[in-house]
Write a protein that holds these residues in place. Structure first.
Motif, PDB file in Angstrom:
ATOM      1  N   SER A 206       0.803  -1.218   0.000  1.00 33.51           N
ATOM      2  CA  SER A 206       0.000   0.000   0.000  1.00 33.51           C
ATOM      3  C   SER A 206       0.842   1.278   0.000  1.00 33.51           C
ATOM      4  CB  SER A 206      -0.946   0.020   1.210  1.00 33.51           C
ATOM      5  OG  SER A 206      -2.053   0.846   0.976  1.00 33.51           O
ATOM      6  N   ALA A 207       2.031   1.201  -0.583  1.00 31.46           N
ATOM      7  CA  ALA A 207       2.887   2.391  -0.655  1.00 31.46           C
ATOM      8  C   ALA A 207       3.525   2.526  -2.033  1.00 31.46           C
ATOM      9  CB  ALA A 207       3.960   2.342   0.428  1.00 31.46           C
ATOM     10  N   ALA A 208       2.953   1.875  -3.026  1.00 32.71           N
ATOM     11  CA  ALA A 208       3.416   1.923  -4.412  1.00 32.71           C
ATOM     12  C   ALA A 208       2.295   1.340  -5.271  1.00 32.71           C
ATOM     13  CB  ALA A 208       4.710   1.122  -4.580  1.00 32.71           C
ATOM     14  N   PHE A 245      18.605   1.552   7.624  1.00 28.71           N
ATOM     15  CA  PHE A 245      17.718   0.542   7.046  1.00 28.71           C
ATOM     16  C   PHE A 245      16.307   1.108   6.866  1.00 28.71           C
ATOM     17  CE2 PHE A 245      14.534  -2.820   7.861  1.00 28.71           C
ATOM     18  CZ  PHE A 245      14.763  -3.621   6.745  1.00 28.71           C
ATOM     19  N   ALA A 246      15.815   1.805   7.886  1.00 25.36           N
ATOM     20  CA  ALA A 246      14.468   2.369   7.821  1.00 25.36           C
ATOM     21  C   ALA A 246      14.363   3.416   6.717  1.00 25.36           C
ATOM     22  CB  ALA A 246      14.092   2.979   9.172  1.00 25.36           C
ATOM     23  N   GLU A 247      15.371   4.261   6.589  1.00 23.09           N
ATOM     24  CA  GLU A 247      15.340   5.293   5.558  1.00 23.09           C
ATOM     25  C   GLU A 247      15.389   4.683   4.153  1.00 23.09           C
ATOM     26  OE1 GLU A 247      18.539   7.909   6.430  1.00 23.09           O
ATOM     27  OE2 GLU A 247      17.650   8.625   8.325  1.00 23.09           O
ATOM     28  N   LEU A 248      16.205   3.646   3.988  1.00 28.53           N
ATOM     29  CA  LEU A 248      16.278   2.982   2.689  1.00 28.53           C
ATOM     30  C   LEU A 248      14.962   2.281   2.350  1.00 28.53           C
ATOM     31  CD1 LEU A 248      19.883   1.481   2.905  1.00 28.53           C
ATOM     32  CD2 LEU A 248      19.112   3.366   1.434  1.00 28.53           C
ATOM     33  N   ALA A 249      14.311   1.707   3.362  1.00 29.87           N
ATOM     34  CA  ALA A 249      13.005   1.077   3.135  1.00 29.87           C
ATOM     35  C   ALA A 249      11.990   2.118   2.683  1.00 29.87           C
ATOM     36  CB  ALA A 249      12.530   0.384   4.405  1.00 29.87           C
ATOM     37  N   ALA A 250      11.971   3.274   3.338  1.00 32.02           N
ATOM     38  CA  ALA A 250      11.050   4.332   2.936  1.00 32.02           C
ATOM     39  C   ALA A 250      11.353   4.808   1.523  1.00 32.02           C
ATOM     40  CB  ALA A 250      11.143   5.495   3.920  1.00 32.02           C
ATOM     41  N   GLY A 251      12.623   4.779   1.138  1.00 36.35           N
ATOM     42  CA  GLY A 251      13.012   5.207  -0.193  1.00 36.35           C
ATOM     43  C   GLY A 251      12.523   4.293  -1.296  1.00 36.35           C
ATOM     44  N   ALA A 252      12.141   3.071  -0.937  1.00 35.41           N
ATOM     45  CA  ALA A 252      11.624   2.123  -1.939  1.00 35.41           C
ATOM     46  C   ALA A 252      10.164   2.391  -2.281  1.00 35.41           C
ATOM     47  CB  ALA A 252      11.786   0.689  -1.427  1.00 35.41           C
ATOM     48  N   CYS A 253       9.526   3.277  -1.541  1.00 35.32           N
ATOM     49  CA  CYS A 253       8.106   3.543  -1.740  1.00 35.32           C
ATOM     50  C   CYS A 253       7.882   4.500  -2.913  1.00 35.32           C
ATOM     51  CB  CYS A 253       7.502   4.158  -0.478  1.00 35.32           C
ATOM     52  SG  CYS A 253       7.631   3.130   0.998  1.00 35.32           S
ATOM     53  N   ASN A 254       6.708   4.389  -3.491  1.00 32.60           N
ATOM     54  CA  ASN A 254       6.243   5.334  -4.507  1.00 32.60           C
ATOM     55  C   ASN A 254       4.752   5.558  -4.264  1.00 32.60           C
ATOM     56  OD1 ASN A 254       6.013   6.949  -6.764  1.00 32.60           O
ATOM     57  ND2 ASN A 254       5.836   5.228  -8.185  1.00 32.60           N
ATOM     58  N   PRO A 255       4.428   6.186  -3.140  1.00 36.67           N
ATOM     59  CA  PRO A 255       3.022   6.241  -2.715  1.00 36.67           C
ATOM     60  C   PRO A 255       2.245   7.382  -3.351  1.00 36.67           C
ATOM     61  CG  PRO A 255       4.421   7.241  -1.063  1.00 36.67           C
ATOM     62  CD  PRO A 255       5.339   6.765  -2.167  1.00 36.67           C
ATOM     63  N   ILE A 256       0.949   7.384  -3.079  1.00 38.35           N
ATOM     64  CA  ILE A 256       0.050   8.439  -3.542  1.00 38.35           C
ATOM     65  C   ILE A 256      -0.674   9.034  -2.338  1.00 38.35           C
ATOM     66  CG2 ILE A 256      -0.325   7.378  -5.806  1.00 38.35           C
ATOM     67  CD1 ILE A 256      -3.058   6.390  -4.723  1.00 38.35           C
ATOM     68  N   ASP A 257      -1.277  10.200  -2.552  1.00 37.70           N
ATOM     69  CA  ASP A 257      -2.218  10.767  -1.588  1.00 37.70           C
ATOM     70  C   ASP A 257      -3.601  10.197  -1.884  1.00 37.70           C
ATOM     71  OD1 ASP A 257      -0.206  12.460  -0.597  1.00 37.70           O
ATOM     72  OD2 ASP A 257      -0.730  14.051  -2.015  1.00 37.70           O
ATOM     73  N   ASP A 258      -4.286   9.713  -0.855  1.00 36.44           N
ATOM     74  CA  ASP A 258      -5.673   9.293  -1.031  1.00 36.44           C
ATOM     75  C   ASP A 258      -6.419   9.503   0.274  1.00 36.44           C
ATOM     76  OD1 ASP A 258      -5.001   7.163   0.623  1.00 36.44           O
ATOM     77  OD2 ASP A 258      -5.054   5.645  -0.955  1.00 36.44           O
ATOM     78  N   VAL A 259      -7.644   8.989   0.352  1.00 37.27           N
ATOM     79  CA  VAL A 259      -8.475   9.250   1.524  1.00 37.27           C
ATOM     80  C   VAL A 259      -7.930   8.592   2.783  1.00 37.27           C
ATOM     81  CG1 VAL A 259     -10.580   9.572   0.177  1.00 37.27           C
ATOM     82  CG2 VAL A 259      -9.975   7.277   0.961  1.00 37.27           C
TER      83      VAL A 259
END
Length: 300
Positions: A206-208, A245-259
């Motif tokens: 749910s982040a890409a 590790f946490a920052e690199l994991a967040a960098g793998a995301c390609n999320p959108i804005d939604d409700v």
């Protein structure tokens, strides 16, 4: 809408070959919602509930072959030791009624970016057993998701089973939702430690546009653990390592804005989930190898 009721797997494949646009249904926890809200109106439904093979599983030396229609409750009850990450993910699915009907095969068939089982399958390492009248093929989980609610399945194929690597180390799963139960994930994170291969597996939901792995984070953590001989020593993890590790994991995301949440929040939340699941998993690993002494912290 025609309702097809094959009694055997062979009949199901024949029906799918004759009607490639037909939608398979077993638990119906996703399909019936779409039909009831008129989001989908297929010409044919293929009812798979009489195909007994789909409700069985086999535990091998290295892998578990999980029938496509095995309910989440069976995984939670019978496969917690072999598939701990998937069992944790199953606990977060819907309500008890949904967990009694829903299955990993159905979750994969829907191919939603927010599917709860997907991060655990990516982290553990899985293959989707797809079959048609033309034969059987194994689709690596990394190649299965091709877009939002799209998969690598051919029109005449059905999911027969999922082959999942048995756990050789701790696994974790966590998700963020807008409430504590019966909720679609705002984001989710799965983590699996594979000590025998000195490897780390991850999965983000749910982040890409599709479920994804945090490959750079995996490679960084595996290398850091090896370089510092932490796999063998079980020493607490340096805080800087966990943060990276946490920052690199967040960098793998390609999320959108939604409700359910903003893209910025999802990135932040994935970093938090990555940090927490790594802490929990490493604490379990230290216990497993006898590396915890006197309640020492899991991170230095």
């Amino acid at each position: 809408m025609d309702f097809l009721r094959p009694a055997t797997w062979g009949e199901a494949l024949a029906a799918k070959a004759e009607h490639p646009s037909a939608v398979p249904i077993a638990g119906g926890t996703d399909v019936m919602v779409e039909i009831n809200f008129d989001h989908r109106r297929p010409a044919h439904l293929i009812d798979l509930t009489r195909v007994a093979d789909l409700y069985t599983w086999e535990v091998g030396a290295e892998r578990v072959r999980l029938g496509a229609a095995v309910p989440y409750t069976r995984i939670m009850t019978h496969l917690r030791a072999e598939l701990p990450g998937l069992a944790l993910a199953a606990h977060t699915v819907g309500s008890p009624q949904i967990r009694n009907r829903g299955s990993v095969g159905g979750n994969l068939g829907a191919a939603s970016p927010a599917g709860d089982c997907h991060p655990a399958l990516l982290a553990a390492g899985a293959e989707v057993e797809a079959e048609s009248v033309r034969g059987t093929r194994l689709i690596p989980i990394d190649d299965f998701f091709t877009g939002v609610k799209r998969s690598a399945l051919e029109p005449d194929e059905l999911i027969r089973a999922v082959r999942i690597t048995r756990a050789t180390g701790p696994q974790q799963f966590a998700k963020v939702g807008t409430r504590n139960a019966m909720v679609i994930a705002v984001c989710a994170f799965g983590l699996a430690l594979h000590p025998e291969q000195r490897r780390v597996g991850t999965g983000i939901g749910s982040a890409a546009p599709t479920p994804v792995r945090a490959r750079t984070a995996e490679e960084f953590l595996a290398a850091a653990l090896a370089d510092a001989d932490l796999w063998a020593s079980g020493e607490p993890l340096p805080r800087a390592l966990v943060r990276e590790f946490a920052e690199l994991a967040a960098g793998a995301c390609n999320p959108i804005d939604d409700v359910r949440g903003t893209a910025a929040y999802r990135r932040h939340a994935v970093a938090v989930l990555a940090r927490r699941t790594l802490g929990w998993a490493w604490e379990s690993y230290r216990d497993q190898i006898g590396g915890t002494e006197g309640g020492a912290p899991r991170c230095a």
